[in-house]
Design a protein around this motif. Structure first.
Motif, PDB file in Angstrom:
ATOM      1  N   SER A 115     -70.129  34.425  -2.881  1.00 43.23           N
ATOM      2  CA  SER A 115     -71.357  35.227  -2.891  1.00 43.23           C
ATOM      3  C   SER A 115     -72.164  34.980  -1.623  1.00 43.23           C
ATOM      4  O   SER A 115     -72.757  35.910  -1.055  1.00 43.23           O
ATOM      5  N   TYR A 116     -72.182  33.733  -1.182  1.00 44.99           N
ATOM      6  CA  TYR A 116     -72.855  33.390   0.077  1.00 44.99           C
ATOM      7  C   TYR A 116     -72.241  34.180   1.232  1.00 44.99           C
ATOM      8  O   TYR A 116     -72.956  34.765   2.059  1.00 44.99           O
ATOM      9  N   ILE A 117     -70.905  34.215   1.287  1.00 46.13           N
ATOM     10  CA  ILE A 117     -70.218  34.937   2.366  1.00 46.13           C
ATOM     11  C   ILE A 117     -70.521  36.434   2.274  1.00 46.13           C
ATOM     12  O   ILE A 117     -70.791  37.093   3.287  1.00 46.13           O
ATOM     13  N   TYR A 118     -70.488  36.974   1.060  1.00 47.55           N
ATOM     14  CA  TYR A 118     -70.750  38.411   0.871  1.00 47.55           C
ATOM     15  C   TYR A 118     -72.154  38.773   1.346  1.00 47.55           C
ATOM     16  O   TYR A 118     -72.345  39.757   2.070  1.00 47.55           O
ATOM     17  N   ILE A 119     -73.136  37.988   0.939  1.00 47.08           N
ATOM     18  CA  ILE A 119     -74.521  38.293   1.318  1.00 47.08           C
ATOM     19  C   ILE A 119     -74.732  38.066   2.811  1.00 47.08           C
ATOM     20  O   ILE A 119     -75.424  38.842   3.485  1.00 47.08           O
ATOM     21  N   PHE A 120     -74.120  37.011   3.353  1.00 44.28           N
ATOM     22  CA  PHE A 120     -74.280  36.689   4.773  1.00 44.28           C
ATOM     23  C   PHE A 120     -73.782  37.845   5.647  1.00 44.28           C
ATOM     24  O   PHE A 120     -74.479  38.300   6.556  1.00 44.28           O
ATOM     25  N   PHE A 121     -72.578  38.339   5.353  1.00 40.14           N
ATOM     26  CA  PHE A 121     -72.043  39.455   6.130  1.00 40.14           C
ATOM     27  C   PHE A 121     -72.757  40.760   5.783  1.00 40.14           C
ATOM     28  O   PHE A 121     -72.913  41.637   6.641  1.00 40.14           O
ATOM     29  N   GLY A 122     -73.165  40.897   4.537  1.00 37.01           N
ATOM     30  CA  GLY A 122     -73.872  42.109   4.141  1.00 37.01           C
ATOM     31  C   GLY A 122     -75.193  42.273   4.867  1.00 37.01           C
ATOM     32  O   GLY A 122     -75.567  43.383   5.268  1.00 37.01           O
ATOM     33  N   LEU A 123     -75.903  41.176   5.055  1.00 41.20           N
ATOM     34  CA  LEU A 123     -77.158  41.245   5.802  1.00 41.20           C
ATOM     35  C   LEU A 123     -76.906  41.616   7.261  1.00 41.20           C
ATOM     36  O   LEU A 123     -77.731  42.285   7.897  1.00 41.20           O
ATOM     37  N   GLY A 124     -75.758  41.192   7.798  1.00 40.07           N
ATOM     38  CA  GLY A 124     -75.385  41.622   9.146  1.00 40.07           C
ATOM     39  C   GLY A 124     -75.147  43.119   9.212  1.00 40.07           C
ATOM     40  O   GLY A 124     -75.548  43.787  10.178  1.00 40.07           O
ATOM     41  N   LEU A 125     -74.506  43.667   8.178  1.00 42.01           N
ATOM     42  CA  LEU A 125     -74.298  45.116   8.130  1.00 42.01           C
ATOM     43  C   LEU A 125     -75.617  45.866   8.002  1.00 42.01           C
ATOM     44  O   LEU A 125     -75.792  46.943   8.580  1.00 42.01           O
ATOM     45  N   VAL A 126     -76.531  45.308   7.225  1.00 46.21           N
ATOM     46  CA  VAL A 126     -77.857  45.930   7.110  1.00 46.21           C
ATOM     47  C   VAL A 126     -78.535  45.975   8.477  1.00 46.21           C
ATOM     48  O   VAL A 126     -79.146  46.990   8.856  1.00 46.21           O
ATOM     49  N   ALA A 127     -78.419  44.878   9.227  1.00 47.04           N
ATOM     50  CA  ALA A 127     -79.000  44.848  10.573  1.00 47.04           C
ATOM     51  C   ALA A 127     -78.334  45.879  11.476  1.00 47.04           C
ATOM     52  O   ALA A 127     -79.001  46.544  12.282  1.00 47.04           O
ATOM     53  N   MET A 128     -77.009  46.022  11.355  1.00 43.71           N
ATOM     54  CA  MET A 128     -76.286  47.014  12.152  1.00 43.71           C
ATOM     55  C   MET A 128     -76.772  48.428  11.836  1.00 43.71           C
ATOM     56  O   MET A 128     -77.067  49.220  12.747  1.00 43.71           O
ATOM     57  N   CYS A 129     -76.855  48.742  10.556  1.00 42.76           N
ATOM     58  CA  CYS A 129     -77.302  50.079  10.158  1.00 42.76           C
ATOM     59  C   CYS A 129     -78.743  50.332  10.592  1.00 42.76           C
ATOM     60  O   CYS A 129     -79.094  51.452  10.984  1.00 42.76           O
ATOM     61  N   TYR A 130     -79.554  49.303  10.537  1.00 45.35           N
ATOM     62  CA  TYR A 130     -80.942  49.436  10.993  1.00 45.35           C
ATOM     63  C   TYR A 130     -80.985  49.826  12.466  1.00 45.35           C
ATOM     64  O   TYR A 130     -81.736  50.728  12.866  1.00 45.35           O
ATOM     65  N   ASN A 131     -80.177  49.163  13.279  1.00 48.19           N
ATOM     66  CA  ASN A 131     -80.159  49.467  14.713  1.00 48.19           C
ATOM     67  C   ASN A 131     -79.634  50.873  14.990  1.00 48.19           C
ATOM     68  O   ASN A 131     -80.192  51.602  15.826  1.00 48.19           O
ATOM     69  N   LEU A 132     -78.565  51.261  14.304  1.00 48.21           N
ATOM     70  CA  LEU A 132     -77.982  52.580  14.538  1.00 48.21           C
ATOM     71  C   LEU A 132     -78.919  53.698  14.075  1.00 48.21           C
ATOM     72  O   LEU A 132     -79.082  54.711  14.768  1.00 48.21           O
ATOM     73  N   MET A 133     -79.528  53.513  12.924  1.00 47.70           N
ATOM     74  CA  MET A 133     -80.446  54.537  12.423  1.00 47.70           C
ATOM     75  C   MET A 133     -81.704  54.608  13.278  1.00 47.70           C
ATOM     76  O   MET A 133     -82.258  55.692  13.487  1.00 47.70           O
TER      77      MET A 133
END
Length: 305
Positions: free
Chosen positions: A246-264
Motif C-alpha cells: 500500500s505504501y508503494i501504491y500510494i507513493f507512486f500514485g502521488l507521483g502520478l497525481v503530480a504528473m497529471c497536475y503539471n500536464l493539466m
C-alpha cells in the motif's frame, strides 16, 4: 532526471528513518487501555449487582431505569477510552515496521489516516519535528517528480501522436503538441481502478469502498475508515506485506497525481494564452472597424457639405 531520482531516494530514505524511529519510540510505551477496560467492566458489574439488590424483583421499571443509567455511564467511560486509540493488540503488534512506514508516509504527505497515532510523549514530539522537515521535502519531491514524469509522458504522447497522424510538410511551422486533460484523467482512472481491484481482493472490501480508499488516499484526504492491513488478525505477515505494498501504491500514485497536475496546468496555460490572443485580436478587429466606420461617416459628411 538524476535530481528527481536522488530526491525520490531521499524521501524514501526519510520515511525509512521515520519508520525505524517511530517504531523504536512507540514500542517503549505501555498499552494501559486493556487494563482500564477490565477495571471498568468489573466496577460496573458490581454496580449492576448493587442495583439488583436494591430493587424488588417486582419493581421492574425502577430496576430497568437504574440499570440503564449504570450501563449508559459504562458506555461513556468505554467510549472515552476508545477515543485515545484503544486496541486489544500490544504496542509491539501495533507499531511494526510496516505500520510505522505507513505512518511516516501519512505524516509527510499530510494524508493522516488516524488509525495509528503516537501514544508516548517522545513519539508526539518526534512526529512534530518529523513533519516540520518532512512536509517541505515531500512538496519539493512532488513538484520535481511531477515535472520529470510529465516530461516522460509528454514525450511518449508526442511520439504516439506523430505515428497516428500524417507527417507535416517541411515548409509548415511545427505544431505544438499539448497532452490533453482527458489523457491525464484516463491515466488516473486506470490507476485507481487497478488499485481498487487489488485492495478489493486483498481486504475483502467492496469495489466501491476500494475506489473510495484509493481516491481519498491519492487526494490526501485520508479518512482513516479504510486502511489496508489493519483487518488482518490471524496472519500478521500478510498484514505487513499489505501495508508495504500500500505504501508503494500510494507513493507512486502521488507521483502520478503530480504528473497529471503539471500536464493539466500546461494545457490550461495554453488555452488561457489562446483565449487571451483571440480576445486581443477581437479587440483589435473591433477597433479597426470602429475607425473605419468613423472615417466612412466623416467622408460622407464632407461630401454632404
Amino acid at each position: 532526471m538524476c535530481t528527481q531520482v536522488g530526491l525520490g531516494a531521499l524521501v524514501f530514505g526519510y520515511t525509512l528513518v521515520g519508520a525505524v524511529s517511530f517504531m523504536t519510540l512507540e514500542q517503549k510505551g505501555v498499552n494501559i487501555e486493556p487494563v482500564q477496560i477490565n477495571e471498568k467492566r468489573e466496577e460496573y458489574l458490581v454496580k449492576l449487582y448493587e442495583v439488583a439488590l436494591k430493587h424488588n424483583i417486582f419493581d421492574v421499571d425502577s430496576f430497568f431505569s437504574d440499570s440503564n443509567a449504570v450501563l449508559r455511564s459504562y458506555q461513556e467511560k468505554v467510549v472515552e477510552i476508545f477515543k485515545y486509540g484503544y486496541s486489544e493488540r500490544s504496542v509491539n503488534d501495533m507499531w511494526t515496521f510496516s505500520a510505522a512506514l505507513m505512518y511516516s508516509l501519512s505524516v509527510i504527505t499530510m494524508i493522516g489516516y488516524g488509525n495509528l497515532v503516537p501514544r508516548t510523549s517522545y513519539g508526539k514530539i518526534a512526529t512534530v519535528v518529523y513533519a516540520l522537515f518532512g512536509i517541505p521535502l515531500y512538496v519539493l519531491f512532488f513538484l520535481n517528480v511531477g515535472d520529470a514524469l510529465a516530461g516522460s509522458f509528454r514525450w511518449i504522447y508526442r511520439k504516439m501522436y506523430k505515428c497516428s497522424t500524417q507527417p507535416e510538410d517541411a515548409d509548415e511551422i511545427p505544431k505544438r503538441i499539448i497532452v490533453p486533460s482527458s489523457a491525464c484523467i484516463w491515466v488516473m482512472i486506470i490507476y485507481v481502478l487497478a488499485g481498487a481491484a487489488i485492495f478489493s481482493a486483498w481486504e475483502g472490501w467492496g469495489f466501491l469502498d476500494s475506489i473510495y480508499f484509493c481516491v481519498t488516499s491519492l487526494c490526501k484526504i485520508g479518512m482513516g475508515d479504510f486502511v489496508p492491513g489493519t483487518g488482518t488478525v490471524y496472519n500478521e505477515a500478510e498484514g505487513h506485506s499489505k501495508l508495504v505494498l500500500s505504501y508503494i501504491y500510494i507513493f507512486f500514485g502521488l507521483g502520478l497525481v503530480a504528473m497529471c497536475y503539471n500536464l493539466m496546468r500546461e494545457e490550461i496555460r495554453e488555452k488561457v494564452k489562446n483565449i487571451r490572443e483571440d480576445f486581443a485580436q477581437c479587440v483589435e478587429d473591433t477597433r479597426l472597424r470602429i475607425i473605419e466606420c468613423c472615417k466612412k461617416i466623416r467622408g460622407e459628411q464632407e461630401e454632404y457639405y
